[in-house]
Motif scaffolding. Structure first.
Motif, PDB file in Angstrom:
ATOM      1  N   HIS A  58     -28.069   1.913 -50.665  1.00 35.17           N
ATOM      2  CA  HIS A  58     -26.923   2.024 -49.758  1.00 35.17           C
ATOM      3  C   HIS A  58     -27.123   3.182 -48.783  1.00 35.17           C
ATOM      4  CE1 HIS A  58     -24.706  -0.069 -53.148  1.00 35.17           C
ATOM      5  NE2 HIS A  58     -24.423  -0.825 -52.106  1.00 35.17           N
ATOM      6  N   ILE A  59     -27.566   4.307 -49.311  1.00 41.53           N
ATOM      7  CA  ILE A  59     -27.759   5.482 -48.466  1.00 41.53           C
ATOM      8  C   ILE A  59     -28.810   5.207 -47.396  1.00 41.53           C
ATOM      9  CG2 ILE A  59     -28.549   7.876 -48.448  1.00 41.53           C
ATOM     10  CD1 ILE A  59     -27.324   8.139 -51.260  1.00 41.53           C
ATOM     11  N   ARG A  60     -29.862   4.519 -47.787  1.00 41.05           N
ATOM     12  CA  ARG A  60     -30.901   4.204 -46.805  1.00 41.05           C
ATOM     13  C   ARG A  60     -30.348   3.280 -45.721  1.00 41.05           C
ATOM     14  NH1 ARG A  60     -37.159   2.233 -47.811  1.00 41.05           N
ATOM     15  NH2 ARG A  60     -37.727   2.221 -45.608  1.00 41.05           N
ATOM     16  N   ALA A  61     -29.550   2.288 -46.111  1.00 44.86           N
ATOM     17  CA  ALA A  61     -28.942   1.393 -45.117  1.00 44.86           C
ATOM     18  C   ALA A  61     -28.081   2.189 -44.142  1.00 44.86           C
ATOM     19  CB  ALA A  61     -28.108   0.323 -45.819  1.00 44.86           C
ATOM     20  N   GLY A  62     -27.354   3.167 -44.670  1.00 43.58           N
ATOM     21  CA  GLY A  62     -26.487   3.971 -43.823  1.00 43.58           C
ATOM     22  C   GLY A  62     -27.225   4.783 -42.787  1.00 43.58           C
ATOM     23  N   TRP A  63     -28.470   5.159 -43.093  1.00 47.38           N
ATOM     24  CA  TRP A  63     -29.237   5.963 -42.142  1.00 47.38           C
ATOM     25  C   TRP A  63     -29.628   5.180 -40.898  1.00 47.38           C
ATOM     26  CZ3 TRP A  63     -28.853  10.736 -41.583  1.00 47.38           C
ATOM     27  CH2 TRP A  63     -28.797  11.622 -42.652  1.00 47.38           C
ATOM     28  N   TYR A  64     -29.500   3.860 -40.928  1.00 44.66           N
ATOM     29  CA  TYR A  64     -29.800   3.074 -39.732  1.00 44.66           C
ATOM     30  C   TYR A  64     -28.658   3.103 -38.725  1.00 44.66           C
ATOM     31  CZ  TYR A  64     -33.945   1.134 -41.980  1.00 44.66           C
ATOM     32  OH  TYR A  64     -35.179   0.991 -42.571  1.00 44.66           O
ATOM     33  N   ALA A  65     -27.502   3.587 -39.123  1.00 50.36           N
ATOM     34  CA  ALA A  65     -26.341   3.616 -38.234  1.00 50.36           C
ATOM     35  C   ALA A  65     -26.582   4.568 -37.060  1.00 50.36           C
ATOM     36  CB  ALA A  65     -25.099   4.052 -39.005  1.00 50.36           C
ATOM     37  N   PRO A  66     -25.972   4.291 -35.915  1.00 46.44           N
ATOM     38  CA  PRO A  66     -26.116   5.198 -34.769  1.00 46.44           C
ATOM     39  C   PRO A  66     -25.585   6.592 -35.105  1.00 46.44           C
ATOM     40  CG  PRO A  66     -25.129   3.108 -34.107  1.00 46.44           C
ATOM     41  CD  PRO A  66     -25.137   3.125 -35.605  1.00 46.44           C
ATOM     42  N   GLU A  67     -26.346   7.613 -34.768  1.00 45.40           N
ATOM     43  CA  GLU A  67     -25.942   8.996 -35.014  1.00 45.40           C
ATOM     44  C   GLU A  67     -25.439   9.155 -36.449  1.00 45.40           C
ATOM     45  OE1 GLU A  67     -23.075   9.888 -32.008  1.00 45.40           O
ATOM     46  OE2 GLU A  67     -24.529   9.777 -30.373  1.00 45.40           O
ATOM     47  N   ALA A  68     -26.235   8.673 -37.378  1.00 43.83           N
ATOM     48  CA  ALA A  68     -25.805   8.559 -38.775  1.00 43.83           C
ATOM     49  C   ALA A  68     -25.331   9.873 -39.377  1.00 43.83           C
ATOM     50  CB  ALA A  68     -26.944   7.985 -39.616  1.00 43.83           C
TER      51      ALA A  68
END
Length: 212
Positions: A58-68
């Motif tokens: 989940h954390i890795r997926a979140g890092w793909y978000a813009p300006e994470a």
């Protein structure tokens, strides 16, 4: 592996370089998720399906978000889209990128008796989604589960991430656009997908929803 609250474990990527300027963040997320299915990374996919536990996946997926780093709301959207992707692809050997918006995808929910606006369950589900002020994660999960059960194409995961990122933007009117797509009488139907299961590989649907 369960991540400690507030921790940022070493996941083998540089958070500052995740959002490449050469590809939109939502497309990067989709590319990573489809690679998990293609490479049969069942452990990561199982982690993503654990909605109540913040795992490394989940954390890795979140890092793909813009300006994470400064965008917790965006991280949550990407983490939850990854969860929905994993729920849909459980047990599948081929990844599906999906097509169209969530509203258009919901038109494919139903049976031979009727789909989309002709299916009372689909209508109730979409009504609940578009009436929600907050992102209706539970109803979105139900929608994805229904599409999977009906063996129908999911929404575009890339577009879903983009749309949910604008859910609270009144000018974007995401909920309204989904409702319009759901009730669009000119919308095209999509054939049943090939899940890698021989029993469904050769199925096709026509506009009435019958199979051959």
């Amino acid at each position: 592996m369960k991540a400690e609250p507030g921790s940022e474990p070493d996941l083998g990527l540089d958070p500052d370089s995740v959002a490449s300027p050469h590809k939109p963040p939502s497309e990067q997320l989709t590319a990573w998720l489809t690679t998990l299915v293609r490479n049969r990374e069942y452990g990561d996919l199982a982690q993503l399906r654990r909605s109540r536990v913040q795992t490394n996946a989940h954390i890795r997926a979140g890092w793909y978000a813009p300006e994470a780093r400064e965008n917790p709301a965006g991280r949550e959207v990407f983490e939850q889209v990854a969860f929905l992707f994993a729920v849909y692809h459980r047990g599948m050997s081929k990844p599906l990128y999906g097509t169209e918006s969530l509203g258009a995808a919901a038109r494919r929910i139903g049976s031979r008796a009727g789909r989309g606006p002709d299916d009372p369950g689909a209508v109730r589900l979409v009504d609940r989604i578009v009436a929600s002020r907050r992102i209706p994660w539970r109803h979105l999960q139900h929608t994805v589960a229904r599409l999977r059960a009906c063996e129908q194409q999911p929404p575009s995961w890339t577009r879903l991430a983009n749309d949910l990122g604008e859910w609270h933007d009144r000018k974007a009117r995401i909920a309204y656009r989904w409702a319009v797509d759901f009730h669009d009488p000119s919308a095209a139907d999509f054939p049943l997908y090939d899940t890698g299961n021989p029993s469904t590989a050769s199925k096709q649907t026509n506009r009435k929803g019958t199979t051959t």
